[in-house]
Enzyme design. Sequence first.
Site, short mmCIF file in Angstrom:
data_model
loop_
_atom_site.label_atom_id
_atom_site.label_comp_id
_atom_site.label_asym_id
_atom_site.label_seq_id
_atom_site.Cartn_x
_atom_site.Cartn_y
_atom_site.Cartn_z
CD GLU A 49 -6.62 -3.51 -52.77
OE1 GLU A 49 -7.54 -3.51 -53.84
OE2 GLU A 49 -5.66 -2.32 -52.34
CG ASP A 52 -13.50 0.19 -51.09
OD1 ASP A 52 -13.92 -0.89 -52.04
OD2 ASP A 52 -13.73 1.34 -52.35
N GLY A 143 -4.76 -0.20 -61.42
CA GLY A 143 -5.48 -0.04 -60.53
C GLY A 143 -4.60 0.78 -59.54
CG ASP A 190 -11.23 3.29 -55.87
OD1 ASP A 190 -10.17 3.31 -54.93
OD2 ASP A 190 -11.07 3.13 -57.23
#
Length: 343
Positions: A49, A52, A143, A190
């Site tokens: 989490e 990135d 999320g 994402d």
Amino acid sequence: MAAEGPATRLVQVAEHPRLLKLKDMFNSKFGSIPKFYVRAPGRVNIIGEHIDYCGYAVLPMAVEQDMLIAVEPVKTQTIRLINTNPLYPDFSTSVNNIQIDKTKPQWHNYFLCGFKGIQERFCLSNLTGMNCLVDGNIPPSSGLSSSSALVCCAGLVTLTALGMSLSKVELAEICAKSERYIGTEGGGMDQSISFLAEEGTAKLIEFSPLRATDVKLPSGAVFVIANSCVEMNKAATSYFNIRVTECRLAAKLLAKYKSLQWDEVLRLEEVQAKLGVSLEEMLLITEDALHPEPYSPEEICSCLEISLEELRTQILSPNTQDGSLGLKGPDLLEQDGEAARCQ
Ligand code: ADP
Ligand code: MG
């Protein structure tokens, strides 16, 4: 696989209830039939989490929920966007005047991010317009990355309307960059998983260069994703960018402490790579270099030997430097030392 472009499939719309519904609604709204449909999935992250954007690897997988857009390219140089969800108002704009207002992250701006990414990639000033009907079923601001699914879907819509092709990796990189036009400074997980996901496998996503490796899920395993029904609109608040900024500041402080060219450093992973040390060694260096108590902006400036003005304008993002947007972020570095925590 990643060098390939996204898959194209010929489908019988009549056999797919969602497509059929979209086609009928498109016809009633625009008075014509869509020429093609594009979809991009949302994702759930399994491991990693908020790392990135520090340059570190993550392990997401796509979910079934997705963004689906029915499209008809038109000659009018106008983009018309309609959403199947009446909560999202109709929008139209000239293709020659794409404005993405960071201070108002309305839904159509995410579409424009994807559009602009492709427009810039091909240096096109004169694009043809299109009519689009957008249908998303990813719970928003929960999320599961509805925003990136919309940006990626819009990027692919634009690419397809142009009759061009790009690899999935390049599309992911373009959309990761172009979603930042909305104001959030995401790291790229994402968009990468939205393009690079494959059925039945999670993906280890690594950056610089972007690459995805299959991580097979145990057969028969069921992942339950519970919705707390608490929404967090990332672009309308400062919370997301505050975390990015905290990590960027920590990277710069560590780089300075180790006499690296700190002003060029943006991510923690860059510091580790430049030092050529392991993660365990990074931890020890961090404990030496940074204290656990909050840092004040003055202390950060003094460590980096810069002025408050330089800190604001050269390191902080717009919504962590001024008072216009955030719930907490705007004056954060002045009023709330916690925000400048570097550990
Ligand atoms: P997430 O965690 O879902 O990515 P964000 O706050 O980053 O949350 O993005 C949510 C925003 O994405 C919404 O406020 C809306 O503007 C846009 N969005 C999400 N779902 C849809 C949809 N079905 N149609 C249009 N826009 C959508
Ligand atoms: Mg998002």
